[in-house]
Write an enzyme that holds these catalytic residues in place. Sequence first.
Site, mmCIF file in Angstrom:
data_model
loop_
_atom_site.group_PDB
_atom_site.id
_atom_site.type_symbol
_atom_site.label_atom_id
_atom_site.label_comp_id
_atom_site.label_asym_id
_atom_site.label_seq_id
_atom_site.Cartn_x
_atom_site.Cartn_y
_atom_site.Cartn_z
ATOM 1 N N ARG A 110 0.787 -1.227 0.000
ATOM 2 C CA ARG A 110 0.000 0.000 0.000
ATOM 3 C C ARG A 110 0.821 1.281 0.000
ATOM 4 O O ARG A 110 0.266 2.369 -0.095
ATOM 5 C CB ARG A 110 -1.006 -0.011 1.153
ATOM 6 C CG ARG A 110 -2.220 -0.875 0.834
ATOM 7 C CD ARG A 110 -3.248 -0.879 1.908
ATOM 8 N NE ARG A 110 -2.767 -1.512 3.114
ATOM 9 C CZ ARG A 110 -2.640 -2.825 3.288
ATOM 10 N NH1 ARG A 110 -3.000 -3.661 2.333
ATOM 11 N NH2 ARG A 110 -2.168 -3.317 4.407
ATOM 12 N N THR A 114 2.012 -5.769 4.047
ATOM 13 C CA THR A 114 1.425 -5.115 2.876
ATOM 14 C C THR A 114 1.220 -3.622 3.125
ATOM 15 O O THR A 114 0.962 -2.870 2.196
ATOM 16 C CB THR A 114 0.057 -5.740 2.524
ATOM 17 O OG1 THR A 114 -0.788 -5.661 3.678
ATOM 18 C CG2 THR A 114 0.204 -7.203 2.105
ATOM 19 N N GLU A 142 -5.049 -14.629 9.470
ATOM 20 C CA GLU A 142 -5.819 -15.758 8.919
ATOM 21 C C GLU A 142 -5.004 -17.048 8.982
ATOM 22 O O GLU A 142 -5.547 -18.143 8.941
ATOM 23 C CB GLU A 142 -6.217 -15.470 7.469
ATOM 24 C CG GLU A 142 -7.547 -14.788 7.326
ATOM 25 C CD GLU A 142 -7.657 -13.477 8.079
ATOM 26 O OE1 GLU A 142 -7.003 -12.506 7.661
ATOM 27 O OE2 GLU A 142 -8.353 -13.426 9.093
ATOM 28 N N ASP A 164 -14.163 -11.818 12.014
ATOM 29 C CA ASP A 164 -13.062 -11.194 11.270
ATOM 30 C C ASP A 164 -13.318 -9.709 11.029
ATOM 31 O O ASP A 164 -13.040 -9.172 9.963
ATOM 32 C CB ASP A 164 -12.809 -11.918 9.929
ATOM 33 C CG ASP A 164 -11.623 -11.338 9.174
ATOM 34 O OD1 ASP A 164 -10.681 -10.834 9.820
ATOM 35 O OD2 ASP A 164 -11.640 -11.379 7.923
HETATM 36 CA CA CA Z 1 -8.545 -10.869 8.805
#
Ligand code: CA
Length: 744
Positions: free
Chosen positions: A171, A215, A233, A355
């Site tokens: 990003r 990221t 995850e 989540d």
């Molecule tokens: Ca997640």
Amino acid sequence: MRKLGVCTTRSPAVLSRKFGLFAATWMAVTAGCAMAHADDRGMSTAHSEAVALLRAFESARAIDDEALRSADDNMRDWITYGRTYDEKRYTPLNQINDGNADRLGLVWAHELGTSRGVEATPLVVDGVIYSTLPWSVVIAVDARTGKRLWTYDPQVPKSYGRFLCCDVVNRGAAIYKGKIYAGTIDGRMLAIDAATGELAWQTQTTDPSRPYSITGAPRIAKGRVLIGNGGAEYGVRGYVSAYDAETGRLDWRFYVVPGDPFPPFASKAMEEAAPTWIAEDDNWWVVGGGGTAWDAIVYDPDVDLVYIGTGNPSPWPRHHRAFGDNLYINSIVAVDPNNGELVWHYQQNPGDHWDFTSVQPITLADLTIDGVDRKVLLHAPKNGFVYVLDRVTGEFLSAEAFAKVTWAEGIDESGRPIESKSAVYGRGELVPVWPGPTGAHNWHPQSFNPQTGLLYIPAQEVGTAYSVVDEFNFNPATFNLGVNLDIPYGPPDQSTGRLSAWDPVNQTEVWQVPYYTPANGGTLTTGGNLVFQGTGDGRFVAYAADDGEKLWETWVPSGIVAGPVTYTMDGVQYVTVNAGWGGSFPLTFGAAAAKANVRSEGWMLTFAVGGDAKMPPPAEPRQFLNPPALSEDEMAMVDTGAALYGHCFACHGKDAVSAITPDLRYNSGIVHDLDLLKEVVLNGMLEADLGMPNFKGTLSEDDVAAIRAYVLNEAHENYEAEELNYRANMAKYRERLAESSEAQ
Ligand code: CA
């Protein structure tokens, strides 16, 4: 060569007097990109371009703490991820405004050479653009010409792509005292010389034996470069690290979750968090616990705090992690930039079950709320509420839903959610919930305009049905979700996007623009009463910031997810945006995009009033090539293949429909040929070049045959609809091709 010789012998002396030893050294070492093109464009142009570049690299060296603190006064540049420390993504610039935006046009397009998601917000310093690309590549582009100045490729092993839930994206970068800082998806922090593109230092920020990733964009605070990580995850334990920007030495580390919930503890904060994690019969902390901080890390020099948005726990269902709050998952935490000690925290989803990460962008503003002047923090995380907090104390001020929310009835006065019992899924039937794991808002940058008082949120509506898996075993090589999912829930066209202009004082939406797909671009707002946003269906648009009227739009050759930036060169205002559709939603749920022929080829595009360059040609739509007929034996394998396709889903998409990685239904070259498919899936034929993982040991030859049968069956079942779609997309393609640079 003769002209180049003139430059390298004459210019350094002149430049050395004007800009110092650094400039002369740089010239002698690299001779410069502009000089290399001297033959094409004449000596004086090349010379002035070289001088401009040297000045730009001097400007990059001048970015220090004071420059970052006063970034709002710097109209020329965009020197940190959200333009300023408060990450408003607002510029007072008003040369482009609601009166002339309809005359915006393309100035140049720079081909990025990638077909994965481009999420980066570029940095701009004195006419040089620094950006990151997929696979953690870092580039510098001359904003005057749109030409690449340098490329730094950290050579991330392509096989590492399997540890990225949400595409091999990056990003953005940070800049400080002449160095560009960027993370890599395999967990390294890079420091690169802004002038030469050479590595100054790098350090491994994560345990390479665990599936961590980076990221997010690093941020600079008081001489330190701050970086988090992703991988919840997969089960890893999240933290944020602070490195000395000059040397790369680790200064402090803030752990989000305690790991082992028994003494000794890494910090007082972890000691306080530990009791919220102790479970009767599960030791899930052994694998990490999640909580990864993979996006928002915002330094506030006024209060001298760093605000961090923290991620979801692992695995997802809460019964694995006791029924406690699991501090400090799904929270905003404020830490001391000098030592990483926790100062305050506010948890948005205690004991999260869905989540609902809280890593989404954080914007700082000064607002008057109920007659009191407040320093506030504005946050619209995945869970669908806009939160307003007092950022000095962490006090909860208000929260209202900005999207469809079924998991909670509201947020009580203390700031704790009132959960809907019906949304707490268990074993058995799948339970639909809004929003789902893609969030009502994800990482796509929001912006806040102090003139309109509005927060511009790239919102989306994507439901998901969840249930707890019957048997769950930790597997360090792959996802550790612990759930069955139907995502997106319902027909694909029920999942949509929206630009929401939100008033955070009154907690109401003032205007909105609906979009065809979820996962649209970040927003930028300006003193010219404008909001800029790219869309997932491949447009770049300018709206009036006060009432949302569309003032201008252009098609672009790819879908946009990144946030645009604005800056000036030689007194002229420009807007630059990276196009290249990708990330979590596009990678996995490509149906809508495939239908609209949204593509992911990467372009950096720069616009100005009066720009008259032609758009690069669009990508040609894909067409099914006759899939081979399936024998009776193969038809008998389809259901088994559908279940095994779970191994492919995270990259190749729901129902075998993909818009980023190859759509397997279209993949006549490999999928049609079972022997070749086995080479790819079981012997890693495409692992080194494309990152297609090797499933040897996980899948058998029979499994591969079953997956192939499933994919080909999907191809047959959708053949007619896809043909119709193809013809419609071809008509649009020809129209755009005629308008594009290729038509000239
Ligand atoms: Ca997640």
